[in-house]
Scaffold this active site. Structure first.
Site, PDB file in Angstrom:
ATOM      1  N   GLU A 176      -6.440   4.564   7.785  1.00 57.05           N
ATOM      2  CA  GLU A 176      -6.297   6.005   7.522  1.00 57.05           C
ATOM      3  C   GLU A 176      -7.575   6.583   6.904  1.00 57.05           C
ATOM      4  OE1 GLU A 176      -2.608   5.426   5.504  1.00 57.05           O
ATOM      5  OE2 GLU A 176      -1.772   4.835   7.442  1.00 57.05           O
ATOM      6  N   GLY A 202       2.987  -1.200   4.253  1.00 54.22           N
ATOM      7  CA  GLY A 202       2.992   0.214   3.894  1.00 54.22           C
ATOM      8  C   GLY A 202       4.408   0.674   3.584  1.00 54.22           C
ATOM      9  N   GLY A 203       5.049   1.282   4.569  1.00 60.61           N
ATOM     10  CA  GLY A 203       6.370   1.898   4.389  1.00 60.61           C
ATOM     11  C   GLY A 203       7.382   1.022   3.669  1.00 60.61           C
ATOM     12  N   HIS A 208      -9.397   1.122   5.007  1.00 62.35           N
ATOM     13  CA  HIS A 208      -8.057   1.225   5.606  1.00 62.35           C
ATOM     14  C   HIS A 208      -8.135   2.165   6.815  1.00 62.35           C
ATOM     15  CE1 HIS A 208      -3.869   2.410   6.170  1.00 62.35           C
ATOM     16  NE2 HIS A 208      -3.577   1.239   5.619  1.00 62.35           N
ATOM     17  N   ASN A 252       0.869  -1.180   0.000  1.00 59.98           N
ATOM     18  CA  ASN A 252       0.000   0.000   0.000  1.00 59.98           C
ATOM     19  C   ASN A 252       0.902   1.226   0.000  1.00 59.98           C
ATOM     20  OD1 ASN A 252      -1.803   2.067   0.502  1.00 59.98           O
ATOM     21  ND2 ASN A 252      -2.180   1.484   2.644  1.00 59.98           N
ATOM     22  N   TRP A 253       0.937   1.900  -1.140  1.00 60.46           N
ATOM     23  CA  TRP A 253       1.893   3.008  -1.284  1.00 60.46           C
ATOM     24  C   TRP A 253       1.373   4.308  -0.683  1.00 60.46           C
ATOM     25  CZ3 TRP A 253       3.770   2.093  -7.066  1.00 60.46           C
ATOM     26  CH2 TRP A 253       4.392   0.830  -7.116  1.00 60.46           C
ATOM     27  N   LYS A 254       0.120   4.319  -0.264  1.00 65.30           N
ATOM     28  CA  LYS A 254      -0.478   5.511   0.358  1.00 65.30           C
ATOM     29  C   LYS A 254      -0.260   6.743  -0.547  1.00 65.30           C
ATOM     30  CE  LYS A 254       0.420   3.385   4.763  1.00 65.30           C
ATOM     31  NZ  LYS A 254       0.320   3.498   6.198  1.00 65.30           N
ATOM     32  N   GLU A 261      -5.150  -4.967  10.708  1.00 66.45           N
ATOM     33  CA  GLU A 261      -4.119  -3.954  10.880  1.00 66.45           C
ATOM     34  C   GLU A 261      -4.393  -3.162  12.159  1.00 66.45           C
ATOM     35  OE1 GLU A 261      -2.288  -2.849   6.854  1.00 66.45           O
ATOM     36  OE2 GLU A 261      -4.132  -1.724   7.030  1.00 66.45           O
ATOM     37  N   SER A 321       3.652  -2.228  10.262  1.00 67.84           N
ATOM     38  CA  SER A 321       5.118  -2.220  10.382  1.00 67.84           C
ATOM     39  C   SER A 321       5.757  -3.553  10.000  1.00 67.84           C
ATOM     40  CB  SER A 321       5.526  -1.783  11.793  1.00 67.84           C
ATOM     41  OG  SER A 321       5.035  -0.481  12.065  1.00 67.84           O
ATOM     42  N   GLY A 372       2.594   2.189  10.572  1.00 67.81           N
ATOM     43  CA  GLY A 372       3.516   3.303  10.371  1.00 67.81           C
ATOM     44  C   GLY A 372       4.242   3.737  11.635  1.00 67.81           C
TER      45      GLY A 372
HETATM   46  C1  PEP Z   1      -0.552   0.001   5.845  1.00 68.99           C
HETATM   47  O1  PEP Z   1      -0.548   1.088   5.315  1.00 68.99           O
HETATM   48  O2  PEP Z   1      -1.491  -0.758   5.566  1.00 68.99           O
HETATM   49  C2  PEP Z   1       0.528  -0.367   6.765  1.00 68.99           C
HETATM   50  C3  PEP Z   1       0.438  -1.500   7.398  1.00 68.99           C
HETATM   51  O3  PEP Z   1       1.593   0.518   6.900  1.00 68.99           O
HETATM   52  P1  PEP Z   1       3.046   0.205   7.558  1.00 68.99           P
HETATM   53  O4  PEP Z   1       3.526  -1.090   6.997  1.00 68.99           O
HETATM   54  O5  PEP Z   1       3.884   1.384   7.162  1.00 68.99           O
HETATM   55  O6  PEP Z   1       2.834   0.114   9.049  1.00 68.99           O
END
Ligand code: PEP
Length: 252
Positions: A96, A234-235, A94, A8-10, A167, A213, A173
């Site tokens: 966010e 994500g990251g 999600h 997930n590149w956000k 999640e 994470s 994040g």
């Molecule tokens: C996400 O955006 O779904 C996520 C899990 O982010 P991260 O891996 O950065 O915690």
């Protein structure tokens, strides 16, 4: 079941960076036979991403959708539009979207239905905040999110590509990955809920991803937990080598 690893590149990356990342993933993907891989770039890059990924096994998804097919909904993107530019998948609910943009449980149901109506495979994201966990409400919150998001979902629809991403909001994040025991408890609860609601066959075929994470250094440990069928990253999905290592379950 095959694992599903998704990035997930956000709201990240320039057009040139997106192109470079997709080219690298595409080149690496010829050896990813045993795992399903998907990426979720920002909306504006989807059409170009579809062209770059065309013919590869990497699936393309959007980070959100609106449930109406068209009309006076300024700023929104519909299921038919996502199909039109070559998406196969979409994220729904999600954390966010829920916590930054105020998305409500009822909206997730409409979005899940819009995804199925347009031949998109939806991933329903669920997870508790740190306050909810500390108050012992994790199970209740996740169940409520499942119940609302999948209210109208039939077993036949679920077979067309439903997945769930657990999640925990406090792990997204933040660098604070949930402990394997915490992940295992919630994933087992989600599997039991799916079994009860959609039957054992559908439940056993519906991937339950963990997100929060995930990185190359912890993916092995997380993927070894029972009922963890993949990861939503994500990251660590923004850089080709780190995402590649996650897909290949390699620890640093
Ligand atoms: C996400 O955006 O779904 C996520 C899990 O982010 P991260 O891996 O950065 O915690």
């Amino acid at each position: 079941m095959r694992s599903l690893i998704a990035g997930n590149w956000k709201m990240n990356l320039s057009r040139a960076e997106v192109r470079a990342l997709l080219e690298s993933l595409r080149a690496a993907s010829s050896s990813w036979d045993a795992v399903d891989v998907a990426v979720y770039p920002p909306f504006v890059y989807l059409a170009e991403a579809a062209e770059i990924l065309s013919g590869s096994a990497i699936e393309l998804g959007a980070q959100d959708l609106y449930w109406k097919p068209s009309g006076a909904f300024t700023g929104a993107i519909s299921g038919p539009m996502l199909r039109d530019v070559g998406c196969q998948r979409v994220l729904v609910g999600h954390s966010e979207r829920r916590h930054v943009f105020g998305e409500q449980d009822e909206e997730t149901e409409q979005k899940i239905q819009a995804a199925f109506a347009n031949g998109l495979k939806p991933t329903l994201c669920v997870g508790e905040t740190i306050g909810e966990r500390e108050n012992g409400q994790t199970e209740q919150v996740v169940e409520r999110q499942l119940q609302s998001g999948l209210e109208g979902c039939t077993a036949e629809q679920a077979k067309r590509g439903l997945s769930i991403a657990y999640e925990p909001v406090w792990a997204i994040g933040t660098g604070h990955t949930a402990k394997p025991s915490q992940v295992g408890e919630v994933h087992a609860m989600i599997r039991a809920w799916l079994t009860d609601r959609l039957g054992a066959e559908v439940a056993s075929e519906t991937p339950i991803q963990y997100g929060g994470s995930v990185k190359a250094s912890n993916v092995d440990q997380l993927m070894a937990v029972a009922d963890v069928d993949g990861a939503l990253v994500g990251g660590a999905s923004l850089e080709a080598e780190s995402f590649q290592r996650i897909v290949e379950f390699q620890s640093v």
